[in-house]
Design an enzyme around this catalytic site. Structure first.
Site, PDB file in Angstrom:
ATOM      1  N   GLU A  68       5.534  -5.731  -2.443  1.00  0.00           N
ATOM      2  CA  GLU A  68       4.216  -6.330  -2.359  1.00  0.00           C
ATOM      3  C   GLU A  68       3.618  -6.311  -3.761  1.00  0.00           C
ATOM      4  O   GLU A  68       3.589  -5.275  -4.421  1.00  0.00           O
ATOM      5  CB  GLU A  68       3.365  -5.518  -1.384  1.00  0.00           C
ATOM      6  N   LYS A 108       0.280 -10.489   2.337  1.00  0.00           N
ATOM      7  CA  LYS A 108       1.348  -9.863   1.537  1.00  0.00           C
ATOM      8  C   LYS A 108       2.131  -8.831   2.333  1.00  0.00           C
ATOM      9  O   LYS A 108       3.366  -8.821   2.328  1.00  0.00           O
ATOM     10  CB  LYS A 108       0.757  -9.177   0.296  1.00  0.00           C
ATOM     11  N   THR A 109       1.411  -7.929   2.996  1.00  0.00           N
ATOM     12  CA  THR A 109       2.080  -6.827   3.692  1.00  0.00           C
ATOM     13  C   THR A 109       2.981  -7.353   4.807  1.00  0.00           C
ATOM     14  O   THR A 109       4.130  -6.921   4.958  1.00  0.00           O
ATOM     15  CB  THR A 109       1.049  -5.844   4.260  1.00  0.00           C
TER      16      THR A 109
END
Length: 464
Positions: A165, A121-122
């Protein structure tokens, strides 16, 4: 575009303001003009960055830190019910807002891209933030890690795009209604909140169901959990589904990933045309993250060739295969990987970058619940390294579980053929690594806890 401060958030107080998710929301609110205050357990660079934006940051938790005129108290799922500032909020009848609700309010009226998945995600959110900024679209973004270039995890932009996110760990991602949702993978994790894969699928279905009518789901075509989720949501009439990956059936097909040291060259087949661009981190895992970002941008109407070029400007996120330095011919790299799948992805990437050199890993398990459920798979992943050092479990928000220790990982690693050294005193790790490392080796510090602090110490010890 909607950039006004919601009335309830004009004077917010954040409990745990230094956390990755909390600090991002606080920064955006401060940049929008809110009178931000909060507290955190210890001093940090994040606390200083917030103060530089005009926020009041207290160290330690105490009832007196909450101002009488606070309009809300923002908390994450990690804040315990007995927190003194939370108790004071109840006395003053100050509304308590979950982090996800605060973030959802900041996205209101904007074209939101929400990035979800057990891992990646990051990186994917960061790639989008960098590329859209490079294209002059001035997006707002909230990320779970600091970008290497700007050095921050969040920013209020004047454009109409908000990249965020989306955290599935506590189901908080169900609060968002993005124009584009990205699902990188769907796997069993976050064992304190999910009892089964069926619960996880249900949670992701709810997230996908919140995509705005006419919006797009960008989802992996190769990962089994994502494929299953795709089958479950394909009949949603208002949803456009775009798959990406190496599968022959993928809408955006990854044709080739060519390693180039600590970078990769990626070629995709999109709308019948080949497109090649550079990704600044090694390995297929990160190449796929970049392709997900590409597909999401295209779903917003951004030309693919422009996005591909802009993605090449991404220089990384702190703790995502971040090069910390080199000493005596030994490179030290830091990885946030803590789930077996992402551990394997990063180790395979570094194995490719190492070529004929040795790969040494310093791994710190994260959470007792995760180790209890996935310790065997973590140990098997460590077999990809030449030598491994395994630390005690970093508890984070959890209390110890009887019988659950890092020995579960060590035993599994040795059974898989790995050479493992157990180290219980983190302060001795630099000496242990210095005794193992030789010129040309790569040392990877890995885990979601404070193992990241060891990189500079290892470099200093190698230098001496």
């Amino acid at each position: 575009m909607a950039s006004a401060i919601p009335t309830a958030m004009e004077r917010p107080h954040f409990i745990g303001i230094g956390g990755a998710g909390m600090s991002g929301i606080a920064k955006i609110l401060a940049q929008r003009g809110a009178q931000v205050a909060g507290s955190d357990a210890k001093e940090s660079a994040t606390a200083e960055a917030l103060r530089a934006l005009g926020a009041t940051v207290h160290i330690g938790h105490a009832a007196g830190h909450l101002a009488d005129d606070a309009t809300c108290v923002v908390v994450s799922s990690a804040i315990r019910a007995d927190n003194p500032e939370l108790a004071r909020a109840a006395e003053l009848s100050v509304p308590v807002v979950h982090r996800s609700d605060a973030l959802a309010s900041l996205m209101g009226g904007l074209r939101a891209i929400a990035v979800a998945g057990t891992h990646g995600k990051t990186t994917t959110t960061s790639m989008l933030a960098v590329a859209l900024t490079e294209l002059g679209l001035d997006p707002s973004y909230a990320i779970g890690g600091d970008l290497e270039g700007p050095g921050t995890n969040a920013r209020h932009g004047e454009g109409d795009i908000f990249v965020a996110e989306a955290d599935e760990s506590d189901r908080s991602f169900q609060k968002y209604d993005p124009e584009v949702a990205i699902v990188l993978n769907v796997e069993l994790d976050h064992h304190a909140n999910y009892a089964s894969m069926e619960e996880i699928y249900d949670s992701f279905e709810t997230f996908v169901g919140k995509v705005r009518p006419g919006g797009t789901l960008v989802i992996a075509a190769d990962q089994p959990g994502a494929v299953e989720l795709t089958q479950r949501v394909r009949d949603l009439s208002s949803l456009n589904v775009v798959t990406y990956g190496e599968s022959e059936t993928a809408d955006v097909r990854v044709h080739k990933v060519t390693p180039r040291g600590l970078t990769s060259e990626v070629t995709v087949l999109l709308n019948g045309k080949f497109l090649t661009f550079t990704v600044s981190v090694p390995g297929r895992h990160y190449a796929h993250n970049a392709v997900a970002a590409l597909a999401a941008g295209v779903a917003l109407g951004i030309p693919a060739h422009n996005l591909a070029s802009a993605l090449g400007k991404y220089t990384g996120v702190k703790r995502r295969l971040q090069l910390k330095g080199e000493a005596k011919g030994v490179q030290v790299i830091d990885s946030y990987a803590h789930h077996p799948t992402e551990m394997t992805a990063d180790l395979e990437a570094m194995r490719g970058a190492a070529s004929d050199s040795r790969l040494l890993v310093v791994f710190q398990p994260h959470l007792f619940s995760r180790t209890q459920e996935l310790g065997k798979e973590m140990g098997q992943a460590l077999a990809l390294a030449d030598l491994s050092v395994v630390l005690d479990i970093y508890p984070a928000r959890e209390d110890p579980v009887p019988g659950v220790t890092s020995e579960l990982i060590i035993d599994a690693a040795r059974a898989a053929g790995a050479q493992v050294t157990a180290v219980h005193d983190k302060e001795t790790v630099p000496d242990v690594v210095a005794g193992m490392a030789a010129p040309g080796d790569l040392v990877l510090t890995m885990g979601a806890g404070d193992v990241t602090d060891l990189g500079p110490a290892i470099l200093a010890r190698l230098s001496n």
